[in-house]
Design an enzyme around this catalytic site. Structure first.
Site, PDB file in Angstrom:
ATOM      1  N   HIS A 251       9.097 -19.084 -10.703  1.00  0.00           N
ATOM      2  CA  HIS A 251       9.174 -19.868 -11.936  1.00  0.00           C
ATOM      3  C   HIS A 251       8.408 -21.178 -11.821  1.00  0.00           C
ATOM      4  CE1 HIS A 251      12.353 -22.879 -10.801  1.00  0.00           C
ATOM      5  NE2 HIS A 251      12.839 -21.919 -10.039  1.00  0.00           N
TER       6      HIS A 251
ATOM      7  N   ASP B 224      10.886 -26.517  -5.869  1.00  0.00           N
ATOM      8  CA  ASP B 224      11.649 -25.452  -6.527  1.00  0.00           C
ATOM      9  C   ASP B 224      11.129 -25.372  -7.959  1.00  0.00           C
ATOM     10  OD1 ASP B 224      13.536 -23.828  -7.735  1.00  0.00           O
ATOM     11  OD2 ASP B 224      15.207 -25.208  -7.485  1.00  0.00           O
TER      12      ASP B 224
ATOM     13  N   HIS C 246      16.821 -29.859  -5.739  1.00  0.00           N
ATOM     14  CA  HIS C 246      17.030 -30.551  -7.016  1.00  0.00           C
ATOM     15  C   HIS C 246      17.035 -32.067  -6.861  1.00  0.00           C
ATOM     16  CE1 HIS C 246      18.478 -27.094  -9.821  1.00  0.00           C
ATOM     17  NE2 HIS C 246      17.453 -26.735  -9.054  1.00  0.00           N
TER      18      HIS C 246
ATOM     19  N   ASP D  89      11.841 -17.268  -4.776  1.00  0.00           N
ATOM     20  CA  ASP D  89      12.487 -18.533  -5.122  1.00  0.00           C
ATOM     21  C   ASP D  89      12.890 -19.240  -3.833  1.00  0.00           C
ATOM     22  OD1 ASP D  89      13.726 -20.604  -6.614  1.00  0.00           O
ATOM     23  OD2 ASP D  89      14.383 -19.175  -8.131  1.00  0.00           O
TER      24      ASP D  89
ATOM     25  N   GLU E 179      13.692 -20.827 -16.033  1.00  0.00           N
ATOM     26  CA  GLU E 179      14.598 -20.309 -15.005  1.00  0.00           C
ATOM     27  C   GLU E 179      15.758 -21.260 -14.787  1.00  0.00           C
ATOM     28  OE1 GLU E 179      16.269 -19.714 -10.923  1.00  0.00           O
ATOM     29  OE2 GLU E 179      15.346 -21.489 -11.823  1.00  0.00           O
ATOM     30  N   GLU E 180      15.478 -22.555 -14.844  1.00  0.00           N
ATOM     31  CA  GLU E 180      16.502 -23.549 -14.540  1.00  0.00           C
ATOM     32  C   GLU E 180      17.587 -23.637 -15.616  1.00  0.00           C
ATOM     33  OE1 GLU E 180      16.836 -24.836 -11.783  1.00  0.00           O
ATOM     34  OE2 GLU E 180      14.905 -25.111 -10.798  1.00  0.00           O
TER      35      GLU E 180
END
Length: 304
Positions: free
Chosen positions: A19, A129, A268, A184, A161-162
């Site tokens: 992603h 990410d 994150h 991922d 995706e998130e």
């Protein structure tokens, strides 16, 4: 975003997906002092946001900084994490009217951070990410130039995706591949996490075991990794993975699916860390996996 490299077979497809969206912010209002109120897009730890530089992606790009609603030098205030609702974005405006004349409600923002090169072939930056895994797909595509392969390869950069793997749903439905592989990140080892929750940095990506994963394809990938001395680890995910793999697996009548998980530290945050050795070895592993699957064995392999 979709790219295709044709194989020399009859058109059977393998889809590789990473992603390209990132977590961010959305302006919800402004206060009387001209500071922008915001909500988050995707998961953030509030402790990591204070005093970060951000870019607002409106009609024209604006710079801002994340600040507390009430600035305090008192010890009891400085020792507490400030919740999201008490944070603001300062763009330099002095009133609500001035702020909203420059920034529309609903404008998105992202952390502004340059990529850093660290020791041991590590890199650090925002949105590793999942853009590190886009690098895996690029490495795979480069490696595939060395081989004759039968399967057509679809390289997909999915979105949203998130916030619910939405791009994976539409992409997998449209392409309808015989094999789907999500790439991922997962938690790389840090001192505060147990070995059971993490995999090691620099020792290859995790080939995931779990209910979303196809046993026959997993065993084939492990076999190929061993055959070509490509480093890998085992990632255990007994439930839903929270990645695009889940949406790929349940598309239409079901797609045999794998998840290759690149270890990453400080997930994150704006300083996520990956090891480029893992990116490169993952790309090689995917290319070898694709090159060594014959169409004649595809049905038997995916029925396991």
């Amino acid at each position: 975003m979709v790219g295709v490299k044709r194989g020399n077979g009859s058109g059977k497809k393998v889809m590789l997906m990473a992603h390209i969206d990132e977590i961010g912010f959305m302006v919800s209002n402004a206060d009387k002092n001209g500071l922008l109120q915001f909500s988050t897009i995707g998961g953030f730890d509030p402790r990591t946001l204070l005093y970060q530089d951000v870019v607002l992606h409106g009609e024209r790009k604006l710079n801002g900084v994340i600040v507390p609603e009430k600035f305090s030098l008192e010890e009891q205030d400085r020792s507490k994490a400030i919740p999201i609702e008490d944070l603001r974005i300062d763009i330099g405006t002095k009133s609500k009217e001035e702020a909203l004349s420059m920034v529309e409600i609903g404008t998105t923002a992202t952390v502004d951070r340059e990529l850093l090169t660290l020791e041991g072939n590590h890199i650090s930056g925002k949105a590793m990410d999942d853009r590190a895994c886009v690098g895996v797909l690029l490495e795979c595509g480069s490696e595939l130039l060395k081989y004759n392969h039968q399967l057509d390869v679809y390289f997909v950069g999915s979105v949203q995706e998130e916030v619910g793997t939405r791009g994976a749903v539409t992409s997998a439905y449209e392409i309808d591949p015989e094999i789907g592989i999500a790439v991922d990140v997962t938690f790389g080892h840090t001192s505060d996490l147990s070995d059971e929750e993490t995999i090691e940095m620099g020792k290859g990506s995790g080939i995931t075991i779990g209910g979303n994963m196809h046993r026959g394809l997993r065993e084939k990938m492990i076999e190929i990794a061993k055959k070509h001395n490509i480093p890998y680890q085992i990632e255990v995910s007994p439930g839903q993975t929270g990645t695009d793999a889940r949406s790929i697996q349940i598309t239409k009548a079901g797609i045999p699916t794998l998840l290759l998980a690149v270890p990453l530290r400080y997930m994150h945050t704006s300083i996520e860390v990956v090891n480029m050795n893992d990116v490169e070895s993952s790309g090689r592993l995917l290319a070898r996996f694709i090159a060594e699957i014959c169409e004649s064995e595809l049905e038997e392999l995916t029925c396991c």
